[in-house]
Design a protein around this motif. Structure first.
Motif, PDB file in Angstrom:
ATOM      1  N   TYR A  14       0.854  -1.181   0.000  1.00  0.00           N
ATOM      2  CA  TYR A  14       0.000   0.000   0.000  1.00  0.00           C
ATOM      3  C   TYR A  14       0.887   1.226   0.000  1.00  0.00           C
ATOM      4  O   TYR A  14       1.833   1.312   0.783  1.00  0.00           O
ATOM      5  CB  TYR A  14      -0.902  -0.027   1.233  1.00  0.00           C
ATOM      6  CG  TYR A  14      -1.810   1.150   1.382  1.00  0.00           C
ATOM      7  CD1 TYR A  14      -1.663   2.024   2.440  1.00  0.00           C
ATOM      8  CD2 TYR A  14      -2.830   1.392   0.463  1.00  0.00           C
ATOM      9  CE1 TYR A  14      -2.486   3.110   2.594  1.00  0.00           C
ATOM     10  CE2 TYR A  14      -3.658   2.483   0.601  1.00  0.00           C
ATOM     11  CZ  TYR A  14      -3.495   3.335   1.678  1.00  0.00           C
ATOM     12  OH  TYR A  14      -4.312   4.410   1.807  1.00  0.00           O
TER      13      TYR A  14
ATOM     14  N   ARG B 285      -2.935   0.492  -4.149  1.00  0.00           N
ATOM     15  CA  ARG B 285      -2.580  -0.805  -3.584  1.00  0.00           C
ATOM     16  C   ARG B 285      -1.739  -1.587  -4.578  1.00  0.00           C
ATOM     17  O   ARG B 285      -1.762  -1.328  -5.777  1.00  0.00           O
ATOM     18  CB  ARG B 285      -3.841  -1.588  -3.215  1.00  0.00           C
ATOM     19  CG  ARG B 285      -4.634  -0.913  -2.123  1.00  0.00           C
ATOM     20  CD  ARG B 285      -5.731  -1.796  -1.565  1.00  0.00           C
ATOM     21  NE  ARG B 285      -6.486  -1.064  -0.562  1.00  0.00           N
ATOM     22  CZ  ARG B 285      -6.104  -0.924   0.698  1.00  0.00           C
ATOM     23  NH1 ARG B 285      -4.984  -1.481   1.101  1.00  0.00           N
ATOM     24  NH2 ARG B 285      -6.834  -0.240   1.548  1.00  0.00           N
TER      25      ARG B 285
ATOM     26  N   PHE C 171       3.655  -4.021   7.065  1.00  0.00           N
ATOM     27  CA  PHE C 171       3.162  -4.788   8.196  1.00  0.00           C
ATOM     28  C   PHE C 171       4.346  -5.258   9.043  1.00  0.00           C
ATOM     29  O   PHE C 171       5.423  -5.514   8.532  1.00  0.00           O
ATOM     30  CB  PHE C 171       2.353  -6.000   7.721  1.00  0.00           C
ATOM     31  CG  PHE C 171       0.946  -5.650   7.384  1.00  0.00           C
ATOM     32  CD1 PHE C 171       0.584  -5.361   6.090  1.00  0.00           C
ATOM     33  CD2 PHE C 171      -0.017  -5.588   8.370  1.00  0.00           C
ATOM     34  CE1 PHE C 171      -0.724  -5.018   5.775  1.00  0.00           C
ATOM     35  CE2 PHE C 171      -1.332  -5.247   8.068  1.00  0.00           C
ATOM     36  CZ  PHE C 171      -1.679  -4.962   6.770  1.00  0.00           C
TER      37      PHE C 171
ATOM     38  N   TYR D  52       0.925  -2.180  11.602  1.00  0.00           N
ATOM     39  CA  TYR D  52       1.527  -1.656  10.381  1.00  0.00           C
ATOM     40  C   TYR D  52       2.063  -0.259  10.634  1.00  0.00           C
ATOM     41  O   TYR D  52       1.534   0.493  11.457  1.00  0.00           O
ATOM     42  CB  TYR D  52       0.559  -1.668   9.205  1.00  0.00           C
ATOM     43  CG  TYR D  52      -0.716  -0.873   9.403  1.00  0.00           C
ATOM     44  CD1 TYR D  52      -1.852  -1.476   9.922  1.00  0.00           C
ATOM     45  CD2 TYR D  52      -0.779   0.471   9.052  1.00  0.00           C
ATOM     46  CE1 TYR D  52      -3.020  -0.767  10.084  1.00  0.00           C
ATOM     47  CE2 TYR D  52      -1.948   1.193   9.217  1.00  0.00           C
ATOM     48  CZ  TYR D  52      -3.066   0.571   9.730  1.00  0.00           C
ATOM     49  OH  TYR D  52      -4.215   1.267   9.897  1.00  0.00           O
TER      50      TYR D  52
ATOM     51  N   TYR E 274       4.406   3.223   8.685  1.00  0.00           N
ATOM     52  CA  TYR E 274       4.614   3.944   7.438  1.00  0.00           C
ATOM     53  C   TYR E 274       6.072   4.365   7.304  1.00  0.00           C
ATOM     54  O   TYR E 274       6.687   4.851   8.246  1.00  0.00           O
ATOM     55  CB  TYR E 274       3.716   5.180   7.384  1.00  0.00           C
ATOM     56  CG  TYR E 274       2.247   4.861   7.237  1.00  0.00           C
ATOM     57  CD1 TYR E 274       1.430   4.755   8.351  1.00  0.00           C
ATOM     58  CD2 TYR E 274       1.697   4.639   5.974  1.00  0.00           C
ATOM     59  CE1 TYR E 274       0.082   4.448   8.213  1.00  0.00           C
ATOM     60  CE2 TYR E 274       0.359   4.337   5.830  1.00  0.00           C
ATOM     61  CZ  TYR E 274      -0.442   4.244   6.951  1.00  0.00           C
ATOM     62  OH  TYR E 274      -1.772   3.937   6.809  1.00  0.00           O
TER      63      TYR E 274
ATOM     64  N   GLY F  67      -8.097   3.852  10.367  1.00  0.00           N
ATOM     65  CA  GLY F  67      -7.529   2.524  10.580  1.00  0.00           C
ATOM     66  C   GLY F  67      -8.177   1.549   9.628  1.00  0.00           C
ATOM     67  O   GLY F  67      -8.857   1.944   8.684  1.00  0.00           O
ATOM     68  N   GLY F  68      -7.952   0.280   9.829  1.00  0.00           N
ATOM     69  CA  GLY F  68      -8.560  -0.696   8.942  1.00  0.00           C
ATOM     70  C   GLY F  68      -7.924  -0.650   7.579  1.00  0.00           C
ATOM     71  O   GLY F  68      -8.514  -0.207   6.608  1.00  0.00           O
ATOM     72  N   LEU F  69      -6.690  -1.133   7.504  1.00  0.00           N
ATOM     73  CA  LEU F  69      -5.887  -0.974   6.300  1.00  0.00           C
ATOM     74  C   LEU F  69      -6.551  -1.570   5.073  1.00  0.00           C
ATOM     75  O   LEU F  69      -6.337  -1.123   3.955  1.00  0.00           O
ATOM     76  CB  LEU F  69      -4.512  -1.617   6.519  1.00  0.00           C
ATOM     77  CG  LEU F  69      -3.433  -1.224   5.529  1.00  0.00           C
ATOM     78  CD1 LEU F  69      -3.203   0.273   5.583  1.00  0.00           C
ATOM     79  CD2 LEU F  69      -2.149  -1.954   5.854  1.00  0.00           C
ATOM     80  N   ALA F  70      -7.372  -2.572   5.251  1.00  0.00           N
ATOM     81  CA  ALA F  70      -7.986  -3.216   4.099  1.00  0.00           C
ATOM     82  C   ALA F  70      -9.168  -2.431   3.552  1.00  0.00           C
ATOM     83  O   ALA F  70      -9.718  -2.767   2.528  1.00  0.00           O
ATOM     84  CB  ALA F  70      -8.441  -4.632   4.476  1.00  0.00           C
TER      85      ALA F  70
END
Lengths: 115, 118
Positions: A32, A51, A95, A101, A103, B96-99
């Motif tokens: 990402y 993505r 991750f 996760y 950055y 949040g909630g990367l997906a």
């Protein structure tokens, strides 16, 4: 305003031309990516994201291209305007082994729009 | 108005004097983060928090502490500041909630805190 960097690579573009800002990332597992814009004296502002299952994503006047083979990301700005003058950062998401996760930001590119 | 606030905006202090930089967001965001920005180095993540009582180290955590006792606040603590911690600091938050969609991952940044340690 706050100084965001004294030794940034600079891209000078004529107003109305297209701008291309490039970024290399290091981790092939990153899935990402985000581009941010930072104007003088302000915090970074989200522009567009992509993505790893995509090669290209378009927004309003901006396009992000992702080349996973060479781990390269680019931001294209169409019809560059004076208000686009800023520092641009790419960021990758990684991750961790604990399932969280974080950055990782690039060092930034300064875009100067010439009238 | 949805925003991330930081205080103080400017601080000059001396080596060893404990300080706290506050960060607060009013968007009910789960993910919060602290970054430092130095010339030529871009933004580097210090600490981040996935949710209340869940914090983790970023790439440059040495010399810093954080806490996340409530969702809206994420203070950055320097127990014994040193001159190499002179920097521009940003707090940021996201849903949040990367997906999820882009809106979940968009980080909103505060205005920054310029810290000078003498």
């Amino acid at each position: 305003g706050e100084s965001v960097g004294l030794h940034l690579p600079t891209l000078s573009v004529q107003e109305g031309d297209n701008s291309i800002i490039n970024c290399a990332y290091s981790n092939s597992a990153s899935d990402y990516f985000i581009w941010y814009k930072q104007e003088s004296g302000k915090g970074p502002q989200f522009i567009i994201d992509i993505r790893s299952n995509m090669d290209k994503r378009q927004g309003q006047r901006v396009t992000v291209l992702l080349n996973k083979t060479v781990k390269h990301l680019s931001l294209q700005i169409a019809a560059t305007q004076p208000g686009d003058s800023a520092v641009y950062f790419c960021a990758e998401n990684r991750f961790t082994t604990s399932g969280t996760y974080k950055y990782i930001f690039g060092t930034g590119t300064r875009l100067k729009v010439l009238a | 108005e949805a925003q991330v606030t930081q205080n103080p905006r400017y601080l000059i202090t001396v080596t060893g004097k404990k300080l706290t930089v506050t960060c607060s967001q009013n968007m009910n965001h789960e993910y919060m983060s602290w970054y430092r920005q130095d010339p030529g180095l871009g933004l580097r993540q210090i600490y981040y928090s996935m949710n209340v009582e869940v914090t983790d180290k970023g790439d440059v955590p040495e010399g810093y502490k954080v806490s996340r006792k409530e969702k809206r606040n994420f203070p950055l603590i320097l127990e014994s500041p040193s001159p190499n911690q002179t920097s521009l600091y940003f707090c940021a938050s996201s849903l949040g909630g990367l997906a999820g969609p882009s809106s979940y991952n968009e980080q909103f940044f505060g205005p920054g805190t310029r810290l000078t340690v003498l």
